[in-house]
Scaffold this motif. Sequence first.
Motif, PDB file in Angstrom:
ATOM      1  N   UNK A  50      13.988 -10.652   2.708  1.00 57.08           N
ATOM      2  CA  UNK A  50      15.224 -10.056   2.202  1.00 57.08           C
ATOM      3  C   UNK A  50      14.868  -9.327   0.918  1.00 57.08           C
ATOM      4  N   UNK A  51      15.289  -8.095   0.826  1.00 60.28           N
ATOM      5  CA  UNK A  51      14.921  -7.226  -0.282  1.00 60.28           C
ATOM      6  C   UNK A  51      16.184  -6.770  -1.003  1.00 60.28           C
ATOM      7  N   UNK A  52      16.300  -7.124  -2.277  1.00 58.99           N
ATOM      8  CA  UNK A  52      17.429  -6.688  -3.103  1.00 58.99           C
ATOM      9  C   UNK A  52      17.049  -5.381  -3.778  1.00 58.99           C
ATOM     10  N   UNK A  53      17.861  -4.363  -3.551  1.00 57.40           N
ATOM     11  CA  UNK A  53      17.618  -3.055  -4.145  1.00 57.40           C
ATOM     12  C   UNK A  53      18.358  -2.933  -5.479  1.00 57.40           C
ATOM     13  N   UNK A  54      17.982  -1.953  -6.259  1.00 55.82           N
ATOM     14  CA  UNK A  54      18.626  -1.749  -7.556  1.00 55.82           C
ATOM     15  C   UNK A  54      20.097  -1.356  -7.442  1.00 55.82           C
ATOM     16  N   UNK A  55      20.525  -0.885  -6.274  1.00 54.90           N
ATOM     17  CA  UNK A  55      21.929  -0.543  -6.074  1.00 54.90           C
ATOM     18  C   UNK A  55      22.731  -1.724  -5.502  1.00 54.90           C
ATOM     19  N   UNK A  56      22.130  -2.923  -5.549  1.00 58.95           N
ATOM     20  CA  UNK A  56      22.744  -4.182  -5.100  1.00 58.95           C
ATOM     21  C   UNK A  56      22.791  -4.327  -3.576  1.00 58.95           C
ATOM     22  N   UNK A  80      10.852  -3.191   3.713  1.00 55.71           N
ATOM     23  CA  UNK A  80      10.533  -2.140   2.742  1.00 55.71           C
ATOM     24  C   UNK A  80      10.666  -0.746   3.358  1.00 55.71           C
ATOM     25  N   UNK A  81      10.157  -0.562   4.563  1.00 57.47           N
ATOM     26  CA  UNK A  81      10.207   0.753   5.185  1.00 57.47           C
ATOM     27  C   UNK A  81      11.638   1.121   5.561  1.00 57.47           C
ATOM     28  N   UNK A  82      12.427   0.138   5.980  1.00 53.84           N
ATOM     29  CA  UNK A  82      13.835   0.408   6.271  1.00 53.84           C
ATOM     30  C   UNK A  82      14.555   0.832   4.984  1.00 53.84           C
ATOM     31  N   UNK A  83      14.317   0.091   3.907  1.00 51.28           N
ATOM     32  CA  UNK A  83      14.950   0.427   2.630  1.00 51.28           C
ATOM     33  C   UNK A  83      14.517   1.814   2.163  1.00 51.28           C
ATOM     34  N   UNK A  84      13.226   2.103   2.285  1.00 50.54           N
ATOM     35  CA  UNK A  84      12.725   3.408   1.869  1.00 50.54           C
ATOM     36  C   UNK A  84      13.310   4.551   2.682  1.00 50.54           C
ATOM     37  N   UNK A  85      13.553   4.314   3.963  1.00 56.40           N
ATOM     38  CA  UNK A  85      14.090   5.384   4.815  1.00 56.40           C
ATOM     39  C   UNK A  85      15.602   5.539   4.654  1.00 56.40           C
ATOM     40  N   UNK A  92      13.291  -1.122  -5.713  1.00 55.24           N
ATOM     41  CA  UNK A  92      13.301  -2.485  -5.187  1.00 55.24           C
ATOM     42  C   UNK A  92      13.303  -3.431  -6.387  1.00 55.24           C
ATOM     43  N   UNK A  93      14.207  -4.384  -6.378  1.00 55.46           N
ATOM     44  CA  UNK A  93      14.299  -5.331  -7.483  1.00 55.46           C
ATOM     45  C   UNK A  93      13.581  -6.635  -7.153  1.00 55.46           C
ATOM     46  N   UNK A 119       1.325  -2.258   0.846  1.00 54.67           N
ATOM     47  CA  UNK A 119       2.501  -1.426   1.103  1.00 54.67           C
ATOM     48  C   UNK A 119       3.530  -1.580  -0.013  1.00 54.67           C
ATOM     49  N   UNK A 120       3.764  -2.813  -0.450  1.00 56.80           N
ATOM     50  CA  UNK A 120       4.718  -3.052  -1.534  1.00 56.80           C
ATOM     51  C   UNK A 120       4.214  -2.476  -2.856  1.00 56.80           C
ATOM     52  N   UNK A 121       2.894  -2.480  -3.043  1.00 62.10           N
ATOM     53  CA  UNK A 121       2.320  -1.918  -4.261  1.00 62.10           C
ATOM     54  C   UNK A 121       2.685  -0.442  -4.403  1.00 62.10           C
ATOM     55  N   UNK A 122       2.709   0.274  -3.306  1.00 62.29           N
ATOM     56  CA  UNK A 122       3.075   1.699  -3.343  1.00 62.29           C
ATOM     57  C   UNK A 122       4.466   1.877  -3.940  1.00 62.29           C
ATOM     58  N   UNK A 123       5.399   1.042  -3.513  1.00 61.84           N
ATOM     59  CA  UNK A 123       6.768   1.127  -4.039  1.00 61.84           C
ATOM     60  C   UNK A 123       6.809   0.736  -5.513  1.00 61.84           C
ATOM     61  N   UNK A 124       6.106  -0.332  -5.873  1.00 60.67           N
ATOM     62  CA  UNK A 124       6.117  -0.793  -7.260  1.00 60.67           C
ATOM     63  C   UNK A 124       5.509   0.264  -8.195  1.00 60.67           C
ATOM     64  N   UNK A 125       4.399   0.848  -7.796  1.00 58.23           N
ATOM     65  CA  UNK A 125       3.758   1.880  -8.615  1.00 58.23           C
ATOM     66  C   UNK A 125       4.675   3.093  -8.737  1.00 58.23           C
ATOM     67  N   UNK A 126       5.248   3.540  -7.631  1.00 57.04           N
ATOM     68  CA  UNK A 126       6.106   4.733  -7.649  1.00 57.04           C
ATOM     69  C   UNK A 126       7.360   4.543  -8.491  1.00 57.04           C
TER      70      UNK A 126
END
Length: 161
Positions: A50-56, A80-85, A92-93, A119-126
Amino acid sequence: MAQKLTITAELTVFESINELPVSIQKLMHKAQEARERAYAPYSRFMVGAALALNNETIVTGNNQENAAFPSGLCAERVAAFHAGSQFPGVGFKTMALTVRSLQKEVTTPTPPCGACRQALAEYEVNQKAPITIYFMGETGKVVKANSLKDLLPLVFDSTYL
């Protein structure tokens, strides 16, 4: 002359899900629900994220196996890929992960695999902000990493390309 490099990671261990903040307990419960919908007929090892995004928004994922290994996908990358798309540009929080084996009880906190860490590192770095990750087995202790870099300290990112 060779130098030694010391890498440290700081992880927090909770005795059970009940010690977590209420918002994280809810996120972990969403991961547990997702875990039960996993498609894992080959490994019989079910994973929920379960991934909590910054927009809640909360986005979930579960592992999806395929008879043609390695064509399946892990729960963390599904989420992560669903959230990114669906929510491009939204950070990602926090991510909660839980596993369950159909062959034995898993009480050891189970972190993301190496491919998911990358894969998660890509999101964290970006996003230039850490992603907090909580992970557990089916029951028992829960581990918190304040950043993906605590789980993958030597991150490979686009600066190397």
